[in-house]
Scaffold this motif. Sequence first.
Motif, short mmCIF file in Angstrom:
data_model
loop_
_atom_site.label_atom_id
_atom_site.label_comp_id
_atom_site.label_asym_id
_atom_site.label_seq_id
_atom_site.Cartn_x
_atom_site.Cartn_y
_atom_site.Cartn_z
N PRO A 9 0.80 -1.22 0.00
CA PRO A 9 0.00 0.00 0.00
C PRO A 9 0.83 1.28 0.00
O PRO A 9 0.45 2.24 -0.62
N CYS A 10 1.98 1.28 0.68
CA CYS A 10 2.79 2.50 0.69
C CYS A 10 4.26 2.15 0.74
O CYS A 10 4.76 1.70 1.77
N PRO A 11 5.01 2.38 -0.34
CA PRO A 11 6.43 2.05 -0.34
C PRO A 11 7.23 2.87 0.67
O PRO A 11 8.24 2.39 1.19
N PHE A 12 6.80 4.08 0.97
CA PHE A 12 7.56 4.90 1.93
C PHE A 12 7.43 4.37 3.35
O PHE A 12 8.38 4.43 4.12
N CYS A 13 6.26 3.83 3.71
CA CYS A 13 6.11 3.24 5.05
C CYS A 13 7.06 2.04 5.20
O CYS A 13 7.55 1.77 6.28
N ASP A 14 7.36 1.36 4.09
CA ASP A 14 8.28 0.23 4.12
C ASP A 14 9.71 0.65 4.46
O ASP A 14 10.49 -0.13 4.97
N ARG A 49 5.23 8.78 10.09
CA ARG A 49 3.79 8.52 10.12
C ARG A 49 3.23 8.71 8.72
O ARG A 49 3.60 9.65 8.02
N HIS A 50 2.34 7.82 8.29
CA HIS A 50 1.74 7.95 6.96
C HIS A 50 0.76 9.12 6.95
O HIS A 50 -0.31 9.06 7.57
N VAL A 51 1.15 10.18 6.28
CA VAL A 51 0.34 11.40 6.19
C VAL A 51 0.27 11.77 4.71
O VAL A 51 1.29 11.77 4.02
N ASP A 103 1.42 8.54 -2.20
CA ASP A 103 0.55 9.40 -1.39
C ASP A 103 1.01 9.45 0.06
O ASP A 103 0.24 9.16 0.96
N HIS A 104 2.24 9.79 0.30
CA HIS A 104 2.79 9.90 1.65
C HIS A 104 3.70 11.13 1.56
O HIS A 104 4.61 11.14 0.72
N VAL A 105 3.42 12.13 2.38
CA VAL A 105 4.16 13.41 2.29
C VAL A 105 5.66 13.16 2.19
O VAL A 105 6.21 12.32 2.92
ZN LIG Z 1 3.13 5.66 3.96
#
Ligand SMILES: [Zn+2]
Length: 151
Positions: A9-14, A49-51, A103-105
């Motif tokens: 869902p979010c590569p940056f959170c990884d 944090r996912h924002v 979609d992650h700042v």
């Molecule tokens: Zn994220």
Amino acid sequence: LKDCEVVRPCPFCDYVGRGRHLIKNGDLVIVIASNPRLVAGHALVIPKRHVVRPSELSCDERAELFDTAIEVEELVTAAGLGTGCMMLQNLMPFLPQSRLKVDHVHIHLIPRTFQDELWQVSIRFQDNLFQDLLDEEFRVIREKLCSNINN
Ligand SMILES: [Zn+2]
């Protein structure tokens, strides 16, 4: 499953807290080395944090995000990756999520040099970009910007 079928869902959170791209692990933000071939040294500063929108960031997150972006900007020039640096943040909720749109700042730090490739491309549009607006065009835009700003 093929790699492209794995749901992420979010590569940056990884990237939070790990990965070979990680170059700084702060309290509230991380810095990763991006991988575009056009600009060596392109880095991203990302809240942990996912924002989705910068306006959703807490005061502490905003402070660390911007402080870290300034730190990396200085690092880029000190490391000789560029003689200057461009700091960039996009808000484009209309684009579908993809490898190039997350979609992650995040704030881009892009090393720049005098008359670099990015400049070579953008110079083609310079004549149009720097034409003065007509008084009426300027009045309409200024009114829109002023209508909801806190003074
Ligand atoms: Zn994220």
